[in-house]
Design a protein around this motif. Structure first.
Motif, PDB file in Angstrom:
ATOM      1  N   PRO A  40      -0.214  -4.067  -9.463  1.00  0.00           N
ATOM      2  CA  PRO A  40       0.457  -2.822  -9.833  1.00  0.00           C
ATOM      3  C   PRO A  40       1.760  -3.086 -10.598  1.00  0.00           C
ATOM      4  O   PRO A  40       2.104  -2.354 -11.536  1.00  0.00           O
ATOM      5  CB  PRO A  40       0.736  -2.151  -8.485  1.00  0.00           C
ATOM      6  N   SER A 121       3.218 -12.566  -1.111  1.00  0.00           N
ATOM      7  CA  SER A 121       4.053 -11.462  -0.600  1.00  0.00           C
ATOM      8  C   SER A 121       3.750 -11.212   0.869  1.00  0.00           C
ATOM      9  O   SER A 121       4.659 -11.057   1.694  1.00  0.00           O
ATOM     10  CB  SER A 121       3.788 -10.174  -1.398  1.00  0.00           C
ATOM     11  N   ALA A 145      -4.164  -4.753  -1.760  1.00  0.00           N
ATOM     12  CA  ALA A 145      -4.333  -6.206  -1.902  1.00  0.00           C
ATOM     13  C   ALA A 145      -3.368  -6.947  -0.980  1.00  0.00           C
ATOM     14  O   ALA A 145      -3.759  -7.857  -0.245  1.00  0.00           O
ATOM     15  CB  ALA A 145      -4.115  -6.609  -3.361  1.00  0.00           C
ATOM     16  N   GLY A 147      -1.862  -5.647   1.639  1.00  0.00           N
ATOM     17  CA  GLY A 147      -2.128  -5.245   3.012  1.00  0.00           C
ATOM     18  C   GLY A 147      -3.257  -6.030   3.661  1.00  0.00           C
ATOM     19  O   GLY A 147      -3.154  -6.425   4.826  1.00  0.00           O
ATOM     20  N   ILE A 200       3.475   1.415   1.107  1.00  0.00           N
ATOM     21  CA  ILE A 200       3.269   2.766   0.570  1.00  0.00           C
ATOM     22  C   ILE A 200       4.576   3.527   0.323  1.00  0.00           C
ATOM     23  O   ILE A 200       4.737   4.205  -0.680  1.00  0.00           O
ATOM     24  CB  ILE A 200       2.360   3.580   1.532  1.00  0.00           C
ATOM     25  N   GLY A 222       6.321  -2.330  -0.579  1.00  0.00           N
ATOM     26  CA  GLY A 222       5.752  -1.613  -1.720  1.00  0.00           C
ATOM     27  C   GLY A 222       6.055  -0.131  -1.659  1.00  0.00           C
ATOM     28  O   GLY A 222       6.510   0.385  -0.629  1.00  0.00           O
ATOM     29  N   ALA A 225       3.106   5.097  -3.017  1.00  0.00           N
ATOM     30  CA  ALA A 225       3.051   6.564  -3.026  1.00  0.00           C
ATOM     31  C   ALA A 225       3.965   7.148  -4.099  1.00  0.00           C
ATOM     32  O   ALA A 225       3.775   8.295  -4.526  1.00  0.00           O
ATOM     33  CB  ALA A 225       3.428   7.118  -1.659  1.00  0.00           C
ATOM     34  N   PHE A 250      12.469  -5.896  -0.244  1.00  0.00           N
ATOM     35  CA  PHE A 250      11.754  -7.156  -0.439  1.00  0.00           C
ATOM     36  C   PHE A 250      11.518  -7.354  -1.927  1.00  0.00           C
ATOM     37  O   PHE A 250      11.097  -6.429  -2.624  1.00  0.00           O
ATOM     38  CB  PHE A 250      10.402  -7.074   0.297  1.00  0.00           C
ATOM     39  N   PHE A 251      11.774  -8.576  -2.401  1.00  0.00           N
ATOM     40  CA  PHE A 251      11.430  -8.907  -3.788  1.00  0.00           C
ATOM     41  C   PHE A 251      10.855 -10.317  -3.808  1.00  0.00           C
ATOM     42  O   PHE A 251      11.561 -11.283  -3.491  1.00  0.00           O
ATOM     43  CB  PHE A 251      12.656  -8.807  -4.699  1.00  0.00           C
TER      44      PHE A 251
END
Ligand SMILES: NC(=O)c1ccc[n+]([C@@H]2O[C@H](COP(=O)([O-])OP(=O)(O)OC[C@H]3O[C@@H](n4cnc5c(N)ncnc54)[C@H](OP(=O)(O)O)[C@@H]3O)[C@@H](O)[C@H]2O)c1
Length: 314
Positions: A40, A121, A145, A147, A200, A222, A225, A250-251
């Motif tokens: 994404p 990740s 992916a 998750g 989400i 992530g 949503a 988080f990055f």
């Protein structure tokens, strides 16, 4: 060589064009790209990318030229890599050593291409939650992916994994991956959790935070949503059972040891990457134009080195 380059006039915003061969720095390897699986983030980064640039972060391939400093994979090694500076949707690319890991020679390049961003990740997020043996861990967006990998890695760590995914038809799949409980939304989870990994955002993040036990953390990994988070009054009023709870951003790009993590993940055949929908890389722009759907599994593009039939309009 051929590479997809950004072009606002072309279908999908991409055109397959001849571009100069990449030239590695001393701490970079030159790779013949075998496969890539867009994330994404790759797709989001297309908006605003400089016209004529080559997008694409991660994938798999064969080392053509090892790093000049003598470290890392050797010529001919199969590798998986994370190239957050993009340049990946190409026949060849350079990747920093710190973002490249050797894989078993017989590993499937398509499978390897699904691992770099999502699996590292998930691994880093699971690690951040600390010791998970016997602890409840919430994974929100468990069929994503990231998750799917988070469910597997948390379960392997001994966690009681509470998986949340809106598509209830996929709950059996999540149980097979190691989830002990499945829910369509975090709102239906009744017992508190030690930690949560949220793909989400929006109301799901608010609900995940409310489920934390004392000292618990939500990793807001992530934001699929694309929704705002509104915390009701009282969300941060603590009592003895809810003190010291936190939400952390988080990055992946600032996480340490990604080469080591990729080597670990790439060498593990028991990690379930799910169904793969393998296509020719010439179909990339059409896939994006059609909505970048993943109905038949993770979409992986196999790169043709000899030639490429140029797609219509490119
Ligand atoms: N911070 C970082 O460094 C980092 C690293 C990796 C990924 N990410 C982010 O993490 C997220 C997940 O990445 P991914 O590659 O795993 O994505 P993905 O495979 O494309 O999955 C996205 C998931 O989001 C779900 N979803 C989308 N909108 C939703 C909504 N309104 N309510 C509930 N579920 C919703 C989808 O459910 P359906 O399957 O039902 O459609 C799908 O399971 C993305 O936002 C990505 O950008 C961030």
């Amino acid at each position: 060589m051929l590479a997809w380059t950004t072009n606002p006039e072309a279908p999908g915003g991409l055109a397959l064009r001849d571009v100069p061969e990449p030239v590695p720095s001393p701490d970079e390897v030159l790779v013949r790209v075998e496969a890539f699986a867009p994330n994404p983030g790759d797709l989001a980064a297309l908006t605003g990318a400089a016209a004529g640039s080559v997008p694409g972060w991660d994938g798999s391939g064969i080392v053509i030229e090892p790093a000049a400093d003598g470290h890392g994979p050797r010529a001919g090694d199969r590798v998986l890599f994370l190239g957050l500076a993009a340049r990946g949707w190409a026949q060849r690319r350079v990747v920093p050593l710190a973002m490249t890991a050797a894989a078993p020679a017989d590993a499937s390049p398509e499978r390897l291409a699904t691992l770099p961003v999502p699996a590292t990740s998930a691994l880093r997020a699971v690690r951040r939650l600390g010791s998970l043996l016997g602890r409840r861990v919430l994974v929100v967006g468990a069929t994503s992916a990231v998750g799917r990998f988070a469910v597997q890695l948390a379960a392997r760590s001994g966690a009681h994994v509470v998986a949340v995914a809106r598509d209830e038809h996929r709950h059996a799949e999540l149980r097979a991956l190691g989830a002990a409980e499945t829910h369509a939304t975090p709102a239906s989870v009744t017992r508190r959790v030690h930690g949560a990994i949220d793909m989400i955002g929006g109301p799901h993040l608010v609900d995940a935070y409310a489920l934390l036990e004392r000292g618990g953390t939500v990793i807001a990994l992530g934001h699929a949503a694309g929704a705002d988070e509104h915390f009701p009054y009282g969300a941060f009023v603590a009592d003895p059972s809810t003190s010291d709870r936190s939400i952390t951003s988080f990055f992946l790009g600032t996480e340490p040891e990604l080469d080591t993590e990729m080597a670990l993940l790439g060498a593990d055949p028991s990690l379930d990457v799910g169904p793969l929908d393998v296509r020719s890389w010439t179909a990339l722009a059409t896939w994006i134009t059609d909505g970048a759907r993943r109905d038949a599994g993770r979409v992986v593009f196999r790169v043709d080195q000899e030639h490429a039939d140029r797609p219509t309009g490119a």
